[in-house]
Scaffold this active site. Structure first.
Site, PDB file in Angstrom:
ATOM      1  N   GLY A 134       0.777  -1.222   0.000  1.00 32.06           N
ATOM      2  CA  GLY A 134       0.000   0.000   0.000  1.00 32.06           C
ATOM      3  C   GLY A 134       0.811   1.276   0.000  1.00 32.06           C
ATOM      4  N   SER A 211      -1.822  -9.699   1.406  1.00 31.12           N
ATOM      5  CA  SER A 211      -1.682  -8.659   2.420  1.00 31.12           C
ATOM      6  C   SER A 211      -2.552  -7.458   2.060  1.00 31.12           C
ATOM      7  CB  SER A 211      -0.205  -8.298   2.593  1.00 31.12           C
ATOM      8  OG  SER A 211      -0.003  -7.542   3.764  1.00 31.12           O
TER       9      SER A 211
END
Length: 531
Positions: A134, A211
């Site tokens: 991210g 994830s």
């Protein structure tokens, strides 16, 4: 992962408007590396086994007036566009675990890898990979050739806006907090409208990620605008239902109710504060001012906007709420964890800093995280059962956070569609972090990713039985993409989760792939009794 600018197994740690295709070149331009689209002609790389096209723009550069706006259509081009090299990674800076820097916002690119036998008339299942983390990473860091060839599937890897560029929110900013997810939706629309010309089936798309990429996949299962853009999902080590007790991810981090999610109001409050810090406090011109701020001045705020904001136009509700109320999309799912998820984080934030968990610190950490429940938890993880207190702390959090969330999510998925649960359990998987002997990595968070995206570096690190496990996993994933069932010839039987709540262990050696009691392995009866 042929590019080693980023630690390949930790790209996913810590947690596209269509251009349309006209058709491939005919005999007059019979070059396997050329593909004509309505936006222009691409030149990729053709081998006897594959065709790869890299750096394909699926949306316009989100810079200047397009910063923090919904993705806009990509520009067409004249002549032949070079699609032999990746496009730019989205803005990011190196971290303690990933050496990756980019300062350009012209980054909304994707990459397509297809078997040479894939054609518009004989399309293959399509798999779309959302990379993790991210705040760092790019689709091009994942070499999809082995997965594509072994599984006989078309694989698409994508970039999307990260951190402050993808999740920024501010009072008065339209579509606040949702730009990275919107990019992913735009990429999926590009796939829907274009992938047939690359030999992929737009009617059979599997969205998969690990994830942060798995959290994104969970978000798309609950996002109204994502409905119909994919038909199956694979959720690897990232769960909509996971909480974050105090001090469990990093020391001194307060408890967070939902790992990966935050309210729009919370995100917008941080956005207003950051605007003031960078000299854009005037509400009347804050957004114009912010869009002119140099990338380098925003990069220090990347992690603040790493969580997905809900209450947005794209993600109207908390995904955990939507899942628990049975309102998520009904698509077949594979979901799973690694056997020792939390060693990655204990290593990064304890042992690698020269601060391993000690026998004295262990009960303090448990009390900080779980309060008055600590007296019940500690006897279930006696230090004498583990190589070190760091390993005990990792095991405790693997069970209480990761496995518990995964198992509940599997139950919710199974109530709506075929669901398959796995545990990646290769405790000898190659490790890329310098963990000390006090913390054997085991089957750590993200250890499974190179087994699906196997490149030359990884090939040089693994044993023959690990290479076999890798190929088996690719076939399981591809079979699921093809038919919603991972089983196939010469593969050990993988039973659906269903009423029996079966889980498949994935470990080297033929006898080590098969059914396990996942709930018992992770002491879930005990953990669920604490609620």
């Amino acid at each position: 992962m042929s590019t080693r600018r980023v630690s390949p197994i930790l790209l996913s740690a810590l947690l596209l408007m269509a251009v349309g295709c006209a058709g491939p070149l005919g005999p007059a331009g019979d070059d396997g590396g050329l593909l004509r689209t309505s936006a222009g002609t691409l030149r990729g790389v053709a081998t006897p086994e594959h065709r790869t096209f890299s750096g394909i723009p699926y949306a316009a550069a989100p810079s200047g007036p397009l910063r923090w706006r919904s993705p806009q259509p990509a520009q067409s081009w004249t002549g032949v566009r070079d699609a032999t090299k990746p496009g730019n990674a989205c803005p990011q800076e190196s971290t303690e675990y990933a050496q990756s820097d980019s300062s350009t916002e012209d980054c909304l690119f994707l990459n397509v890898t297809a078997p040479r036998s894939a054609t518009p008339r004989a399309p293959k299942p399509t798999m779309v990979w959302v990379h993790g983390d991210g705040v760092v990473g790019a689709g091009s860091y994942f070499d999809a050739r082995q997965l594509s060839g072994t599984g006989d599937v078309v694989v698409v890897t994508i970039n999307y806006r990260l951190g402050v560029f993808g999740g920024f929110a501010h009072p008065g900013l339209a579509d606040s907090g949702s730009f990275g997810l919107q990019d992913q939706q735009a990429a999926l629309r590009w796939v829907r409208d274009n992938i047939r010309q690359f030999g992929g089936d737009p009617g059979n798309v599997t969205l998969f990620g690990e994830s942060y990429g798995a959290l994104a996949t969970s978000a798309h299962l609950t996002a109204p605008g994502s409905k119909g853009l994919f038909h199956r999902a694979i959720v690897q080590s990232g769960f909509a239902l996971m909480d974050l007790p105090a001090g469990t991810m990093t020391p001194d981090l307060p408890a967070i109710e939902w790992y990966g999610w935050r309210s729009l109001a919370d995100a917008a409050g941080d956005g207003a504060r950051i605007a003031a810090e960078v000299g854009c406090a005037d509400p009347a011109r804050a957004l114009d001012c912010l869009r002119a701020v140099p990338v380098a001045k925003l990069l220090p705020h990347m992690r603040l906007f790493q969580p997905f904001a809900f209450g947005t136009t794209v993600l109207p509700e908390l995904p955990a709420k939507v899942l628990r109320e049975g309102r998520a999309q009904s698509v077949p799912v594979i979901t799973g964890t690694t056997r020792d998820e939390h060693t990655t984080f204990v290593g990064l934030f304890h042992d690698m800093l020269g601060k391993p968990v000690t026998p004295q610190r262990f009960p303090q950490l448990v009390a900080e995280a779980y309060g008055d429940r600590a007296s019940k938890i500690i006897p279930n993880y006696p230090l004498s059962d583990y190589v070190s207190p760091s390993v005990a702390w990792s095991a405790l959090l693997t069970d209480g956070m990761w496995a518990r969330a995964n198992f509940e999510q599997a139950r919710l998925f199974a109530g709506k569609a075929p669901t398959y649960l796995y545990s990646f359990a290769d405790r000898g998987a190659p490790m890329y972090l310098p963990l000390p002997p006090s913390l054997p990595p085991g089957a750590y968070h993200a250890a499974d990713v190179p087994y699906l995206f196997r490149d030359a570096d990884f090939e040089g690190r693994i044993r023959p039985e690990q290479r076999t496990l890798s190929s088996d996993m690719m076939r399981y994933w591809a079979n699921f993409a093809r038919s919603a069932d991972p089983n196939g010839p010469s593969l050990p039987k993988w039973e659906p989760f269903g009423a029996g709540e079966a889980a498949q262990q994935l470990a080297p050696g033929e006898r080590n792939i098969g059914r396990i009691d996942y709930a018992a392995q992770h002491k879930l009866a005990f953990w669920n009794s604490l609620r």
